[in-house]
Design a protein around this motif. Structure first.
Motif, PDB file in Angstrom:
ATOM      1  N   GLY A 128      -9.701  -2.494   1.394  1.00  0.00           N
ATOM      2  CA  GLY A 128      -9.787  -1.063   1.106  1.00  0.00           C
ATOM      3  C   GLY A 128     -10.330  -0.276   2.288  1.00  0.00           C
ATOM      4  N   TRP A 129     -11.246  -0.884   3.029  1.00  0.00           N
ATOM      5  CA  TRP A 129     -11.805  -0.204   4.205  1.00  0.00           C
ATOM      6  C   TRP A 129     -10.727  -0.002   5.254  1.00  0.00           C
ATOM      7  N   SER A 177      -2.836   4.260  -3.240  1.00  0.00           N
ATOM      8  CA  SER A 177      -3.391   3.172  -4.044  1.00  0.00           C
ATOM      9  C   SER A 177      -2.929   1.841  -3.474  1.00  0.00           C
ATOM     10  N   MET A 178      -3.648   0.806  -3.860  1.00  0.00           N
ATOM     11  CA  MET A 178      -3.347  -0.545  -3.409  1.00  0.00           C
ATOM     12  C   MET A 178      -2.847  -1.333  -4.608  1.00  0.00           C
ATOM     13  N   TRP A 205       0.853  -1.178   0.000  1.00  0.00           N
ATOM     14  CA  TRP A 205       0.000   0.000   0.000  1.00  0.00           C
ATOM     15  C   TRP A 205       0.887   1.224   0.000  1.00  0.00           C
ATOM     16  N   GLU A 228     -10.357  10.879  -1.595  1.00  0.00           N
ATOM     17  CA  GLU A 228     -10.821   9.569  -2.061  1.00  0.00           C
ATOM     18  C   GLU A 228     -12.342   9.525  -2.179  1.00  0.00           C
ATOM     19  N   TYR A 268      -8.510   2.832   3.890  1.00  0.00           N
ATOM     20  CA  TYR A 268      -9.227   4.102   3.995  1.00  0.00           C
ATOM     21  C   TYR A 268      -9.207   4.606   5.437  1.00  0.00           C
ATOM     22  N   SER A 302      -5.102  -0.295  -7.678  1.00  0.00           N
ATOM     23  CA  SER A 302      -6.429   0.296  -7.539  1.00  0.00           C
ATOM     24  C   SER A 302      -6.431   1.305  -6.407  1.00  0.00           C
ATOM     25  N   SER A 303      -7.245   2.299  -6.541  1.00  0.00           N
ATOM     26  CA  SER A 303      -7.508   3.213  -5.424  1.00  0.00           C
ATOM     27  C   SER A 303      -8.993   3.165  -5.083  1.00  0.00           C
ATOM     28  N   ASP A 304      -9.626   2.048  -5.407  1.00  0.00           N
ATOM     29  CA  ASP A 304     -11.040   1.831  -5.113  1.00  0.00           C
ATOM     30  C   ASP A 304     -11.170   1.261  -3.706  1.00  0.00           C
ATOM     31  N   TYR A 305     -11.408   2.128  -2.744  1.00  0.00           N
ATOM     32  CA  TYR A 305     -11.493   1.709  -1.353  1.00  0.00           C
ATOM     33  C   TYR A 305     -12.853   1.133  -1.001  1.00  0.00           C
TER      34      TYR A 305
END
Length: 144
Positions: free
Chosen positions: A36-37, A5-6, A1, A51, A40, A27-30
């Motif tokens: 992702g949580w 982004s991940m 991380w 974000e 975040y 991805s940066s889709d949290y």
């Protein structure tokens, strides 16, 4: 991380398993991933605001995140019980460097047959145990 982004750096998949993300995916889709949580939750307020502005449906996230993060803080892992994808359950736990900085998360996916209701906590604790072992391994390598 990387803090913004991940990236998937490794995975193990059963022969008939379904791949959610491939190795190397960034991805940066949290929102759509329980790990992702965790990430975040570790962003500072400015990063979180940025974000949220990038999310397709920030209202969806805002509605569910308090419940997700409460569970995470209580149990040490995040749990997605088919909220994001029908029939898919996932658990995720963080791992840290020697300074306690979040650097990644491990996750496990399945369905109600492979992650039954009565085994969610047990399976989540197993993922936490492995994340803790990974944290110790990383810390030991950083010391050497």
């Amino acid at each position: 991380w990387a803090g913004t982004s991940m990236q998937v750096i490794n995975k193990e998949q059963r022969q008939n398993g379904m791949a959610m993300l491939n190795i190397g995916t960034v991805s940066s889709d949290y929102v759509r991933f329980p790990w992702g949580w965790i990430f975040y939750d570790n962003l500072n307020p400015e990063q979180q605001a940025y974000e949220r502005d990038q999310m397709e449906d920030p209202g969806f996230f805002a509605k569910r995140f308090p419940k997700w993060v409460k569970f995470y803080r209580q149990h040490g892992f995040c749990y997605d019980d088919r909220e994001l994808f029908p029939h898919i359950r996932r658990v995720s736990a963080p791992f840290f460097d020697q300074t306690g900085k979040l650097i990644g998360a491990i996750g496990l996916g399945g369905n109600p047959l492979t992650i039954p209701d009565d085994q969610v906590i047990e399976i989540g604790n197993l993922v936490v145990d492995h994340a803790n072992k990974l944290s110790k391994l990383i810390s030991n390598q950083q010391e050497n």
